[in-house]
Design a protein around this motif. Structure first.
Motif, PDB file in Angstrom:
ATOM      1  N   THR A  18      -0.050   8.935  13.227  1.00 31.34           N
ATOM      2  CA  THR A  18      -1.092   8.878  14.255  1.00 31.34           C
ATOM      3  C   THR A  18      -2.356   9.600  13.796  1.00 31.34           C
ATOM      4  O   THR A  18      -3.466   9.071  13.896  1.00 31.34           O
ATOM      5  CB  THR A  18      -0.581   9.499  15.568  1.00 31.34           C
ATOM      6  OG1 THR A  18       0.526   8.737  16.050  1.00 31.34           O
ATOM      7  CG2 THR A  18      -1.680   9.507  16.627  1.00 31.34           C
ATOM      8  N   SER A  21      -4.125   7.564  11.041  1.00 28.12           N
ATOM      9  CA  SER A  21      -4.753   6.323  11.515  1.00 28.12           C
ATOM     10  C   SER A  21      -6.070   6.615  12.224  1.00 28.12           C
ATOM     11  O   SER A  21      -7.056   5.867  12.068  1.00 28.12           O
ATOM     12  CB  SER A  21      -3.801   5.559  12.440  1.00 28.12           C
ATOM     13  OG  SER A  21      -3.558   6.269  13.641  1.00 28.12           O
ATOM     14  N   ALA A  25      -9.741   5.377  11.115  1.00 28.40           N
ATOM     15  CA  ALA A  25     -10.568   4.613  12.056  1.00 28.40           C
ATOM     16  C   ALA A  25     -11.958   5.212  12.167  1.00 28.40           C
ATOM     17  O   ALA A  25     -12.965   4.498  12.234  1.00 28.40           O
ATOM     18  CB  ALA A  25      -9.889   4.568  13.424  1.00 28.40           C
ATOM     19  N   VAL A  32      -7.349   1.032  16.289  1.00 28.34           N
ATOM     20  CA  VAL A  32      -5.927   1.152  15.983  1.00 28.34           C
ATOM     21  C   VAL A  32      -5.105   0.194  16.851  1.00 28.34           C
ATOM     22  O   VAL A  32      -5.300   0.098  18.062  1.00 28.34           O
ATOM     23  CB  VAL A  32      -5.434   2.597  16.191  1.00 28.34           C
ATOM     24  CG1 VAL A  32      -3.930   2.704  15.944  1.00 28.34           C
ATOM     25  CG2 VAL A  32      -6.194   3.549  15.269  1.00 28.34           C
ATOM     26  N   HIS A  61      -7.590   2.092  21.051  1.00 30.09           N
ATOM     27  CA  HIS A  61      -6.199   1.794  20.684  1.00 30.09           C
ATOM     28  C   HIS A  61      -5.724   0.569  21.468  1.00 30.09           C
ATOM     29  O   HIS A  61      -6.094   0.393  22.635  1.00 30.09           O
ATOM     30  CB  HIS A  61      -5.299   2.987  20.997  1.00 30.09           C
ATOM     31  CG  HIS A  61      -5.342   4.064  19.958  1.00 30.09           C
ATOM     32  ND1 HIS A  61      -6.491   4.793  19.685  1.00 30.09           N
ATOM     33  CD2 HIS A  61      -4.387   4.544  19.105  1.00 30.09           C
ATOM     34  CE1 HIS A  61      -6.226   5.670  18.721  1.00 30.09           C
ATOM     35  NE2 HIS A  61      -4.965   5.540  18.362  1.00 30.09           N
ATOM     36  N   CYS A  99      -0.738   0.913  13.117  1.00 31.02           N
ATOM     37  CA  CYS A  99      -0.065   2.197  12.908  1.00 31.02           C
ATOM     38  C   CYS A  99       1.267   2.190  13.650  1.00 31.02           C
ATOM     39  O   CYS A  99       1.300   2.004  14.862  1.00 31.02           O
ATOM     40  CB  CYS A  99      -0.945   3.337  13.415  1.00 31.02           C
ATOM     41  SG  CYS A  99      -0.148   4.958  13.352  1.00 31.02           S
TER      42      CYS A  99
END
Length: 313
Positions: A18, A21, A25, A32, A61, A99
């Motif tokens: 996490t 990622s 980003a 993500v 996300h 991810c």
């Protein structure tokens, strides 16, 4: 035709996916996409280590909290949704970053992976369900290991639904489900770069144990009780590691310490299976992140690799 780009961050549970990622980003103007089969469920946040709003640091996300725990969800559905997100994110000039740790889901997105409608028979499935009730899910899983060890290694022995599905395919087609999947997934759909995080086994297991303790402190018991009281039997959500292990405690059959020990053990075993699966299935650029002091250096190396492989800045 020019392929869309996608970066992928994989690795065992508690390896730091996490955090990496989000770093990538922010560095490459990305968004993500969760590649975790359980983070899609609303209400299951602590036990699935779902990213918090604060941790996101403003990075969008996707494919998180899109289903209720009593709703089914499949790799085929994930494939469709993830590919739609990849197309949309690329169209907006941003980099999609998958991810997660659910290998089959990620593989189905990256490759020309066709989900066959064949190999389904309600009678055979009912027979296997009755067999599971009679001899127990563990014995049924051992049957699967005998005929299709590759499929068995890709999920937890307590996942009765997937055990039954794999045995159903074998009994109907006479060949392992894993063989059919290999034949169906040769071509890469995207211009991709896959980053894998690994670390010393003892360090990883210690991180997993500490994470379980922190989850319990953060309210995992209440989250598990909410799911337990829904009385779902065969829903995928109740198979998630982090919840079913606490059900014996909620029924008064174990102490919290005993249930937590089982949860830690199952989480460690799951991490081992994840590493085995990824190493056997995909072309991954592995980075050892055992030493916390070198994390920033490794992040720089990963950024350089992505920039080169995907021709991005």
């Amino acid at each position: 035709m020019k392929k869309d780009k996608v970066a992928v961050v994989i690795g065992p549970t508690a390896s730091g996916k996490t955090d990496l990622s989000i770093h990538l980003a922010k560095r490459f103007d990305g968004e993500v996409i969760s590649g975790d089969s359980m983070q899609i469920y609303r209400g299951l946040s602590i036990g699935t280590a779902k990213v918090t709003r604060e941790e996101m640091e403003g990075v969008p996300h996707h494919l998180i909290d899109i289903k209720n725990p009593d709703e089914p969800f499949s790799a085929a559905e994930f494939q469709q949704l993830a590919r739609e997100k990849i197309a949309d994110i690329n169209a907006r000039g941003k980099l999609p970053i998958i991810c997660g740790g659910t290998g089959l889901y990620i593989q189905s997105v990256l490759y020309d992976y066709q989900f066959s409608e064949d190999g389904t028979d309600e009678t055979v499935r009912k027979e296997l369900e009755a067999e599971a009730q009679k001899i127990g899910p563990g014995a049924l899983y051992e049957q699967l290991k005998g005929v299709d060890p590759e499929a068995a290694a890709s999920f937890h022995p307590n996942n009765v639904r997937r055990t039954i599905r794999a045995l159903e395919i074998y009994r109907l087609k006479g060949e392992p489900a894993s063989k059919q999947k290999r034949l169906a997934a040769p071509d890469e759909k995207y211009e991709n770069a896959m980053i894998g995080l690994t670390m010393d086994r003892a360090v990883l297991y210690d991180r997993i144990n500490r994470r379980v303790d922190l989850m319990i402190e953060a309210g995992l018991i209440e989250e598990a009780r909410w799911l337990f009281e829904m009385k779902l039997k065969n829903a995928p959500a109740v198979q998630a590691i982090g919840y079913k292990e606490l059900f014996p405690y909620l029924r008064g059959e174990q102490t919290l310490e005993e249930a937590a020990a089982v949860l830690k053990q199952n989480s460690r075993r799951y991490a081992k299976r994840q590493l085995t699966w990824f190493r056997n299935k995909m072309d991954i650029n592995w980075f050892d992140v055992t030493d916390e002091r070198t994390r920033d250096e490794k992040k720089q190396q990963i950024c350089s690799l992505l920039a080169g492989k995907l021709n991005i800045r």
